[in-house]
Design a protein around this motif. Structure first.
Motif, PDB file in Angstrom:
ATOM      1  N   ALA A  22       1.934   1.216  -9.051  1.00 57.67           N
ATOM      2  CA  ALA A  22       2.541   0.134  -8.288  1.00 57.67           C
ATOM      3  C   ALA A  22       4.050   0.189  -8.444  1.00 57.67           C
ATOM      4  O   ALA A  22       4.569   0.538  -9.505  1.00 57.67           O
ATOM      5  CB  ALA A  22       2.017  -1.213  -8.770  1.00 57.67           C
ATOM      6  N   THR A  23       4.756  -0.143  -7.379  1.00 58.40           N
ATOM      7  CA  THR A  23       6.206  -0.283  -7.425  1.00 58.40           C
ATOM      8  C   THR A  23       6.527  -1.744  -7.116  1.00 58.40           C
ATOM      9  O   THR A  23       5.627  -2.583  -7.017  1.00 58.40           O
ATOM     10  CB  THR A  23       6.874   0.619  -6.381  1.00 58.40           C
ATOM     11  N   ALA A  24       7.796  -2.041  -6.944  1.00 56.94           N
ATOM     12  CA  ALA A  24       8.174  -3.409  -6.645  1.00 56.94           C
ATOM     13  C   ALA A  24       7.477  -3.919  -5.386  1.00 56.94           C
ATOM     14  O   ALA A  24       7.097  -5.089  -5.288  1.00 56.94           O
ATOM     15  CB  ALA A  24       9.685  -3.507  -6.477  1.00 56.94           C
ATOM     16  N   ASP A  25       7.259  -3.052  -4.429  1.00 53.47           N
ATOM     17  CA  ASP A  25       6.803  -3.508  -3.120  1.00 53.47           C
ATOM     18  C   ASP A  25       5.512  -2.907  -2.626  1.00 53.47           C
ATOM     19  O   ASP A  25       5.074  -3.204  -1.513  1.00 53.47           O
ATOM     20  CB  ASP A  25       7.905  -3.213  -2.087  1.00 53.47           C
ATOM     21  N   ALA A  26       4.911  -2.027  -3.393  1.00 51.91           N
ATOM     22  CA  ALA A  26       3.703  -1.363  -2.908  1.00 51.91           C
ATOM     23  C   ALA A  26       2.774  -1.002  -4.048  1.00 51.91           C
ATOM     24  O   ALA A  26       3.206  -0.786  -5.179  1.00 51.91           O
ATOM     25  CB  ALA A  26       4.083  -0.102  -2.131  1.00 51.91           C
ATOM     26  N   SER A  27       1.480  -0.961  -3.728  1.00 47.49           N
ATOM     27  CA  SER A  27       0.518  -0.301  -4.594  1.00 47.49           C
ATOM     28  C   SER A  27       0.178   1.019  -3.915  1.00 47.49           C
ATOM     29  O   SER A  27       0.023   1.057  -2.688  1.00 47.49           O
ATOM     30  CB  SER A  27      -0.747  -1.140  -4.754  1.00 47.49           C
ATOM     31  N   THR A  28       0.098   2.089  -4.677  1.00 46.05           N
ATOM     32  CA  THR A  28      -0.103   3.391  -4.050  1.00 46.05           C
ATOM     33  C   THR A  28      -1.186   4.203  -4.748  1.00 46.05           C
ATOM     34  O   THR A  28      -1.406   4.081  -5.955  1.00 46.05           O
ATOM     35  CB  THR A  28       1.194   4.238  -4.075  1.00 46.05           C
ATOM     36  N   VAL A  29      -1.868   5.033  -3.950  1.00 47.27           N
ATOM     37  CA  VAL A  29      -2.770   6.051  -4.469  1.00 47.27           C
ATOM     38  C   VAL A  29      -2.313   7.363  -3.851  1.00 47.27           C
ATOM     39  O   VAL A  29      -2.108   7.438  -2.633  1.00 47.27           O
ATOM     40  CB  VAL A  29      -4.234   5.751  -4.086  1.00 47.27           C
ATOM     41  N   GLN A  30      -2.080   8.361  -4.693  1.00 53.15           N
ATOM     42  CA  GLN A  30      -1.516   9.618  -4.208  1.00 53.15           C
ATOM     43  C   GLN A  30      -2.412  10.787  -4.578  1.00 53.15           C
ATOM     44  O   GLN A  30      -2.915  10.867  -5.698  1.00 53.15           O
ATOM     45  CB  GLN A  30      -0.118   9.834  -4.825  1.00 53.15           C
ATOM     46  N   LEU A  31      -2.573  11.692  -3.623  1.00 48.23           N
ATOM     47  CA  LEU A  31      -3.417  12.874  -3.825  1.00 48.23           C
ATOM     48  C   LEU A  31      -2.645  14.109  -3.407  1.00 48.23           C
ATOM     49  O   LEU A  31      -1.932  14.087  -2.393  1.00 48.23           O
ATOM     50  CB  LEU A  31      -4.687  12.746  -2.973  1.00 48.23           C
ATOM     51  N   PHE A  32      -2.806  15.180  -4.172  1.00 45.69           N
ATOM     52  CA  PHE A  32      -2.184  16.462  -3.821  1.00 45.69           C
ATOM     53  C   PHE A  32      -3.233  17.523  -4.082  1.00 45.69           C
ATOM     54  O   PHE A  32      -3.869  17.533  -5.139  1.00 45.69           O
ATOM     55  CB  PHE A  32      -0.941  16.700  -4.698  1.00 45.69           C
TER      56      PHE A  32
END
Lengths: 449, 449
Positions: A91-101
């Motif tokens: 999570a950042t100040a403004d978003a929750s994220t899920v990242q895949l590579f």
């Protein structure tokens, strides 16, 4: 001999479409290597933390890959490792994220796991406890780093204890201790919804493939009504000087800060150029003064943190204990100098070029592209944002820089945080007449004195 | 639906040629983006530090961009910033490097500055003093990080005070204090030579352009006779247990280590697979045991550091103070387990796949490619190294893994370093009968008791 004719700078533009359930899909093809990056970005970041629960957004994001209805924490890590992929949640100040590579050849399999952690996390109690202990440990460790302590104290002073921005991403010990499995599941239930999210796919994958994948993975995800986060307005402390005592410290960790504008401010480009000239670059005014001329520090930097709501402007450095007061005074001089000694043509060109020419680097990798394109969704910047940004930056002139400086920079607005040996720094700082003075502990809490 | 047919994995291969002065040039074209990376790698790393001067290699590399015959430190930074480029200098265990990243259109101009800092550094006295203060500050700060303290203490115990590997890259306070401008200039004079270096150019640039650029920038650089670094053999301490006291610490920073093989070992691939199964992955045996089953730690990792000379094998973690002894015991069990419970087919496949499938990611950017290709020069691996590596990794079988484990892992060889509250951890660790015990301070020096 100069290497051949340069091609004009153009930044990747995503191709945006929506699924029936409201999920925004942003696709960008980059076929030079058989790699694909995917990022899900939800418009719920730290700002969405309810009162008394700083850190909840990040705790929830942390738990996504710690167990789903059909996979344990270890199985998730195991399957991802077997595929040679990487999966990260945060999570950042403004978003929750899920990242895949992933390699293209394993992307479909890895994407299945990616969707599973987004749609079916089940917050296993033993994993919640493990994560709680881990987060408490990180918070404890962060108290030992003076620069981190100064950062936390500044946020606390700028936003106050009722505002979610008043805390670091991890939250506070009290909040981490009191967060239940139900709190986490409820946050996920409330904020993880297709109409609150963008799925960005970048790499060696066609639009048709990306669309089919999005439909197959997330087509059945149910739309929800997203409650707008209601947070108290920032309650900036009255104090101009905040001291955190660290007896015997050879250096003072300094932060100077104020609440700045939000990410959508029309002043964005002018502020970025102004900041590059003031303190954003190695050769900026503040660094040249404090590092090169005075020898007070090994480096000092300033930056605006643009967020959905007004984010902080910060100047950060560490200086020798014996020059703590003079260093703050020189920073004040440079802040005033932005108004009294307008930016020269050479400064303007350098500051503008540094912003323009560093843009392409952020788009070199599929993960970088995905992250940049996700930002256009999170901050509602528009699909054509990066097409227009270079021209907007190029158009910033000295007048715009001066206006931006006048609007957001004033010595009087800055809160000064010093983490260091109080017995040695307080007298130096008091001479600057920054009263009222506030004393805080390493966790950022106000102490009696 | 699975995204289209995967293309076979192929890693970039550099095109290598030499200039008349012995400079090796490695070119790799990557035309998808108008970006170019360039790296000069010299076969002189920390290993080249003379006795009593740990840190000299890195101090010298640090000074390259702090002033040349025609440019001041600030002018270098300023010109690079105006070009939107990045320039970095540094040293690793086995190489000194200068790295450049730039838009293609500014690459020729940036490359001029790159060549200037390599060929004409003039070590301005005031910049030497500034860098000295900065390096001393970094060393002081590193003493506050228990994990870094443990790392330094392990190197000191494994290699002893006369071997250059016995110190961190920064060196020691005494060496930083005693290093003169003449020492720096003499190191540069001795080691910076075309026949000791490779210039790697990767990105949107043709072979012809790269060759012409190399000739024009470095064609007149004079060949030198490079003295082979003569360092004392590692003087591993007899102690099996090293304690650094940190009263009140809530956690113990642990390192277990031994001297392993060098980079050219024929066991490289087998060791990497073995290590992935043992402690290199999140789902490796040691992490599953300590983190998942026992809950002693938030994570534990093992790794071989391959260098020109035999480099260290290390297991690193931080554990709760009260389980310091049991954690070390469990790690010993897993080390023994590699011999007693041979790696299963599933473990082998996962460990092998994790190594194979993560390879392409290291070659995604021009800077990554330049760095990987530079390694083939630094370690004399051959131009076709990355073409062959996937097949070599694929051929690793259970027998090779077992042999590698037997050859390099023995509980008896491991030195254990604990940085924590001695009053609480010494009794726990003493039960493991790791005598002799050695006490060191936060700088890695042996203390009386």
């Amino acid at each position: 001999p100069p290497p051949g004719k340069p091609r004009p700078l153009s930044l990747p533009r995503g191709d945006t479409f929506q699924l029936a359930n409201g999920l925004t899909v942003i696709h960008h093809r980059k076929p030079d290597l058989p790699l694909v990056s995917m990022e899900l970005a939800l418009r719920s970041g730290n700002e969405a933390n309810p009162p008394g629960k700083p850190g909840l957004t990040s705790f929830t994001a942390d738990m996504l890959d710690e167990g789903t209805a059909s996979r344990s924490s270890l199985q998730i890590a195991d399957e991802i490792a077997r595929l040679g992929a990487t999966l990260a949640t945060g999570a950042t100040a403004d978003a929750s994220t899920v990242q895949l590579f992933s390699l293209k050849k394993n992307f479909a399999k890895a994407a299945d796991i990616f969707a599973d952690v987004v749609l079916n996390p089940n917050f296993p109690p033993e994993e919640v406890e493990r994560k709680r202990a881990s987060r408490l440990g990180e918070l404890v460790q962060s108290r030992e780093n003076p620069s981190v302590v100064a950062a936390h104290a500044l946020l606390a002073a700028l936003y106050g204890p009722s505002h979610p921005y008043g805390y670091p991403t991890l939250g506070s010990e009290a909040a981490v201790n009191s967060t239940s499995r139900q709190d986490l599941a409820a946050f996920w239930q409330r904020h993880y919804a297709p109409n609150n999210a963008a799925l960005v796919v970048s790499g060696d994958i066609s639009r048709g493939e990306a669309k089919a994948l999005a439909e197959s993975l997330f087509g059945k995800w149910q739309r929800k009504t997203i409650a707008v986060a209601e947070s108290a307005p920032p309650a900036t402390t009255a104090a101009r000087l905040v001291i955190v005592d660290k007896p015997g410290a050879p250096q003072t960790a300094l932060r100077l800060g104020a609440v700045g504008p939000d990410r959508k401010t029309p002043d964005y480009a002018a502020l970025e150029v102004m900041n590059a000239a003031l303190g954003g670059l190695f050769t900026s005014r503040i660094n040249v003064k404090l590092r090169e001329e005075k020898g007070y520090t090994y480096g000092v930097r300033s930056a605006f943190q643009y967020r959905r709501a007004p984010g902080p402007f910060e100047i950060r450095t560490s200086v020798r204990t014996d020059v703590t007061g003079p260093a703050v005074e020189e920073i004040f001089n440079e802040i005033r100098g932005v108004k009294e000694k307008p930016i020269t043509g050479a400064e303007l060109k350098k500051a503008r070029d540094s912003q323009l020419l560093s843009l392409p680097g952020a788009f070199e990798t599929t993960a970088g592209i995905a992250s940049q394109l996700a930002d256009t969704f999170v901050y509602e910047l528009g699909a054509d944002y990066y097409s227009k940004l270079p021209a907007i930056l190029r158009s910033v002139d000295g007048k715009a820089v001066a206006q931006a400086g006048n609007r957001y920079l004033a010595k009087e607005n800055l809160i000064v945080v010093g983490v260091g040996d109080r017995a040695k720094i307080e007298a130096q700082l008091s001479k600057l007449k920054l009263a009222p003075i506030e004393y805080r502990d390493a966790a950022g809490k106000i102490t009696n004195q």
